[in-house]
Scaffold this motif. Sequence first.
Motif, PDB file in Angstrom:
ATOM      1  N   ARG A 101       1.132  13.280 -10.587  1.00  0.00           N
ATOM      2  CA  ARG A 101       0.792  13.223 -11.373  1.00  0.00           C
ATOM      3  C   ARG A 101      -0.317  14.592 -11.312  1.00  0.00           C
ATOM      4  NH1 ARG A 101      -0.946   9.321  -6.232  1.00  0.00           N
ATOM      5  NH2 ARG A 101      -0.078   6.898  -7.719  1.00  0.00           N
ATOM      6  N   LEU A 102       0.612  15.617 -11.021  1.00  0.00           N
ATOM      7  CA  LEU A 102       0.266  17.225 -11.030  1.00  0.00           C
ATOM      8  C   LEU A 102       0.640  17.720 -12.715  1.00  0.00           C
ATOM      9  CD1 LEU A 102      -0.596  18.462  -7.423  1.00  0.00           C
ATOM     10  CD2 LEU A 102      -2.534  17.758  -9.070  1.00  0.00           C
ATOM     11  N   ILE A 103       2.155  17.488 -12.355  1.00  0.00           N
ATOM     12  CA  ILE A 103       2.884  17.843 -13.461  1.00  0.00           C
ATOM     13  C   ILE A 103       2.383  16.886 -14.838  1.00  0.00           C
ATOM     14  CG2 ILE A 103       4.997  17.233 -14.579  1.00  0.00           C
ATOM     15  CD1 ILE A 103       6.441  17.775 -11.568  1.00  0.00           C
ATOM     16  N   ARG A 104       1.545  15.880 -14.529  1.00  0.00           N
ATOM     17  CA  ARG A 104       1.024  14.658 -15.387  1.00  0.00           C
ATOM     18  C   ARG A 104       0.129  15.016 -16.603  1.00  0.00           C
ATOM     19  NH1 ARG A 104       3.358   9.543 -12.567  1.00  0.00           N
ATOM     20  NH2 ARG A 104       4.913   9.153 -13.119  1.00  0.00           N
ATOM     21  N   LYS A 105      -1.005  15.663 -15.460  1.00  0.00           N
ATOM     22  CA  LYS A 105      -2.468  16.607 -16.454  1.00  0.00           C
ATOM     23  C   LYS A 105      -3.117  15.239 -14.956  1.00  0.00           C
ATOM     24  CE  LYS A 105      -3.864  18.916 -19.644  1.00  0.00           C
ATOM     25  NZ  LYS A 105      -4.438  19.880 -18.795  1.00  0.00           N
ATOM     26  N   TYR A 106      -2.857  14.416 -14.058  1.00  0.00           N
ATOM     27  CA  TYR A 106      -3.325  13.306 -14.391  1.00  0.00           C
ATOM     28  C   TYR A 106      -5.017  13.885 -13.290  1.00  0.00           C
ATOM     29  CZ  TYR A 106      -0.580  10.184 -15.548  1.00  0.00           C
ATOM     30  OH  TYR A 106       0.009   8.510 -15.949  1.00  0.00           O
ATOM     31  N   PHE A 107      -4.532  14.668 -12.715  1.00  0.00           N
ATOM     32  CA  PHE A 107      -5.360  15.684 -11.626  1.00  0.00           C
ATOM     33  C   PHE A 107      -5.096  17.003 -11.902  1.00  0.00           C
ATOM     34  CE2 PHE A 107      -4.805  11.638  -9.930  1.00  0.00           C
ATOM     35  CZ  PHE A 107      -5.878  11.453  -9.310  1.00  0.00           C
ATOM     36  N   ASN A 108      -6.008  18.357 -11.449  1.00  0.00           N
ATOM     37  CA  ASN A 108      -6.017  19.865 -10.984  1.00  0.00           C
ATOM     38  C   ASN A 108      -6.334  19.980 -10.023  1.00  0.00           C
ATOM     39  OD1 ASN A 108      -5.912  20.524 -14.402  1.00  0.00           O
ATOM     40  ND2 ASN A 108      -8.213  19.928 -14.007  1.00  0.00           N
ATOM     41  N   ASN A 144       6.897   9.611 -19.854  1.00  0.00           N
ATOM     42  CA  ASN A 144       7.185   9.367 -18.135  1.00  0.00           C
ATOM     43  C   ASN A 144       7.599   6.897 -17.976  1.00  0.00           C
ATOM     44  OD1 ASN A 144       4.827  10.824 -16.980  1.00  0.00           O
ATOM     45  ND2 ASN A 144       3.295  10.145 -18.577  1.00  0.00           N
ATOM     46  N   VAL A 145       8.141   7.520 -16.998  1.00  0.00           N
ATOM     47  CA  VAL A 145       8.780   6.514 -16.071  1.00  0.00           C
ATOM     48  C   VAL A 145       8.111   5.295 -15.418  1.00  0.00           C
ATOM     49  CG1 VAL A 145      10.401   4.769 -16.111  1.00  0.00           C
ATOM     50  CG2 VAL A 145      10.783   6.142 -17.598  1.00  0.00           C
ATOM     51  N   ALA A 177      11.420  -0.169 -19.430  1.00  0.00           N
ATOM     52  CA  ALA A 177      10.547   1.468 -19.044  1.00  0.00           C
ATOM     53  C   ALA A 177      11.251   2.849 -19.143  1.00  0.00           C
ATOM     54  CB  ALA A 177       9.433   0.799 -17.596  1.00  0.00           C
ATOM     55  N   ILE A 178      12.411   2.726 -18.836  1.00  0.00           N
ATOM     56  CA  ILE A 178      13.509   3.776 -18.808  1.00  0.00           C
ATOM     57  C   ILE A 178      13.767   3.521 -20.271  1.00  0.00           C
ATOM     58  CG2 ILE A 178      16.266   4.527 -18.684  1.00  0.00           C
ATOM     59  CD1 ILE A 178      15.731   2.506 -15.603  1.00  0.00           C
ATOM     60  N   ALA A 179      14.531   2.916 -20.806  1.00  0.00           N
ATOM     61  CA  ALA A 179      14.401   3.165 -22.674  1.00  0.00           C
ATOM     62  C   ALA A 179      13.372   3.508 -22.905  1.00  0.00           C
ATOM     63  CB  ALA A 179      14.976   1.320 -23.226  1.00  0.00           C
ATOM     64  N   ARG A 180      12.693   3.580 -22.428  1.00  0.00           N
ATOM     65  CA  ARG A 180      10.885   4.330 -24.195  1.00  0.00           C
ATOM     66  C   ARG A 180      10.974   5.553 -23.344  1.00  0.00           C
ATOM     67  NH1 ARG A 180       5.931   0.183 -21.184  1.00  0.00           N
ATOM     68  NH2 ARG A 180       6.092  -0.702 -23.005  1.00  0.00           N
ATOM     69  N   ASP A 187      11.222  16.504 -23.486  1.00  0.00           N
ATOM     70  CA  ASP A 187      11.688  17.846 -22.895  1.00  0.00           C
ATOM     71  C   ASP A 187      11.464  18.001 -20.970  1.00  0.00           C
ATOM     72  OD1 ASP A 187      12.135  19.263 -26.004  1.00  0.00           O
ATOM     73  OD2 ASP A 187       9.377  19.747 -25.228  1.00  0.00           O
ATOM     74  N   LEU A 188      10.011  16.706 -21.359  1.00  0.00           N
ATOM     75  CA  LEU A 188       9.906  16.828 -19.735  1.00  0.00           C
ATOM     76  C   LEU A 188       9.824  15.201 -19.452  1.00  0.00           C
ATOM     77  CD1 LEU A 188       9.713  17.562 -16.870  1.00  0.00           C
ATOM     78  CD2 LEU A 188       7.651  17.945 -18.059  1.00  0.00           C
ATOM     79  N   LEU A 189      11.221  14.692 -18.598  1.00  0.00           N
ATOM     80  CA  LEU A 189      11.125  12.947 -19.034  1.00  0.00           C
ATOM     81  C   LEU A 189      11.031  12.125 -16.977  1.00  0.00           C
ATOM     82  CD1 LEU A 189      11.974  10.305 -18.718  1.00  0.00           C
ATOM     83  CD2 LEU A 189      14.490  10.332 -19.250  1.00  0.00           C
ATOM     84  N   LEU A 190       9.789  12.696 -16.425  1.00  0.00           N
ATOM     85  CA  LEU A 190       9.497  11.788 -15.158  1.00  0.00           C
ATOM     86  C   LEU A 190       9.539  10.563 -14.194  1.00  0.00           C
ATOM     87  CD1 LEU A 190       5.465  13.942 -15.460  1.00  0.00           C
ATOM     88  CD2 LEU A 190       7.933  15.434 -14.846  1.00  0.00           C
ATOM     89  N   LEU A 191      10.265  10.073 -13.647  1.00  0.00           N
ATOM     90  CA  LEU A 191      10.856   9.246 -13.646  1.00  0.00           C
ATOM     91  C   LEU A 191       9.988   8.589 -12.024  1.00  0.00           C
ATOM     92  CD1 LEU A 191      14.736   9.595 -13.456  1.00  0.00           C
ATOM     93  CD2 LEU A 191      12.660   8.573 -15.136  1.00  0.00           C
ATOM     94  N   ASP A 192       8.890   8.029 -12.089  1.00  0.00           N
ATOM     95  CA  ASP A 192       8.130   7.190 -10.069  1.00  0.00           C
ATOM     96  C   ASP A 192       8.973   5.843  -9.832  1.00  0.00           C
ATOM     97  OD1 ASP A 192       6.927   7.169  -8.347  1.00  0.00           O
ATOM     98  OD2 ASP A 192       5.434   7.119  -9.319  1.00  0.00           O
TER      99      ASP A 192
END
Length: 563
Positions: free
Chosen positions: A386-393, A420-421, A487-490, A497-502
């Motif tokens: 979430r911090l990487i996604r800028k959801y929070f600071n 994001n996945v 979701a992975i295909a998206r 450049d940055l792929l986040l998997l949760d």
Amino acid sequence: MAKRKTMKKQAQAPLPPDLKQTVRRIRWRLLPTAIPMLLSSALNVLLMLLIKESMDAALAGDPGRLKIILLPMLLGVVAFIPVDLLSAWMRGRYVRQVNQTMKGRYIDRVFAKNISEFQSEHLALYLSNITNDMNSVEQRYFISLHEILRRGFNALAGVIILLEVHWAVAILALIPGFIIAYVALRSGRGLAKHEGERSDFLQQYTIYIREVLSAFRIIRNNNLEDKVTEDFDRKSSAVQQKRFELDKAETVVNTRNNALFGIMISALLVAAMFAVRTGLTTTGGLILIINGFSNIMNAFYMVSERLPMIRSERPVFLRMEESLENKEKELETEILHTFDRALQFDDVSFAYGENRVLRHASFTMQRGGKYLLVGPSGGGKSTVLRLIRKYFNPDEGAVLIDGRDLRAITRESYYEHLANVEQHVFLFDDTLRNNLTLFKDYNEDDITRAVEGAGLSSFLASLPDGLDYTILDNGKNLSGGEKARIAIARGLIAKADLLLLDEAFASLDEEVARGIERTLLTLEGVTLVSVSHVVFSDTAPLYDAVFEVKRGRVTRRPSTGMI
């Protein structure tokens, strides 16, 4: 007491400039609706004058003049049909514009909210605003403006009719009308408090209903129906009580205005009949006086009902506006054009309220590297994402990208480099193609590579319509594994450049998950960050680093031997 003071302040507070401008723009859209209103009022004046002439001609025993008047009267009556149809169409168009403008603005403002603040609010708050409060604003504010304008033209017609009798009669009719309007304007102040409280009750009620429906399985499995029914009845009664209090307050206001209206109209009618009796006007003139008085007094009576409604909506406007404000003002001034070197956590600490999740976390992820985050549930893995996604600071420290503080980088430019996945996949009621591309333009080769990389090839081949297959109701016609692979295909098709998997592999069988993970780990130039409880011993060594997030600490662990 404090709540009442808040309601009073809201009733007196000015609207924010942006909202005031929007309301003003909608008011201007009332002008086209005035065209059929003006035509209707003109026809009313014409018919009343013809009725006066026909009445006087009949009483004078002049059949020739009566015949001349009848044809224009008939044409005037027929002309009301297209005018009324036009008026109804213009009113519907105005209401549609009100809804489109107000709801469109609201949705735009919602999507301008900080993600962290949006997530901290109840979703039902926004649902209540866009349904209950929007309906109230439409009916009690904007439609009231339309009705006041319509009655204003009726009053104008009444004045013109009375001027045919005598100018003093027209003035005599206007004076009590203004008195009624003034009393009505004063009455609206008391209703504003009740309407604000009712809006608050409906908001809380909507939140409660959503929570009950979300807990449906728990309620049924634990035989809690009686408890929920009891709570539902109590909260429903509270909402109805507040509605009753508002209706009671409006009834008091309307009764007072009706009494004043009745006294004044009775006095004016007595004066009109006295004028006929003394020969100051004819019987036809009496009809004009009655119609003119009726138009004017009914217009002011409508104003006496609608003005309190309009004034009472100010707290509702302000309540909706309050839910859209970003309390945390972020200064995002820098544009991220490229991601070239590294993503770094520099002494980052973060807490949800009193619950501290990260404590002085420091680690680096190089551009193009593949990283796995592991650890116990609640340890802080998803918070890192979430911090990487800028959801929070961060509360302390900083997240840096190529040495620049992520706080200062605009979300729009940053998200162009991010895919994001997430574990919970949202799917649109649309085609598979649009759900893969998220309504962006990609060529067929890009789509095919993403489908193959996400293990969707056999699923796609089984669909009769292929990529044009329609997904329904957030993927109700798909399995959990199929939704996860979409979701992975998206993420693959975005070429980020940055792929986040949760927890991207949680819904997949082991063989499929292994194959997809291997594909993702071979992506060149893509920085992959994966949070997962599913760790395979044969793929874990392929990561450049494994970070364990536990008790607020982030520690680098060897990838070999991980299970």
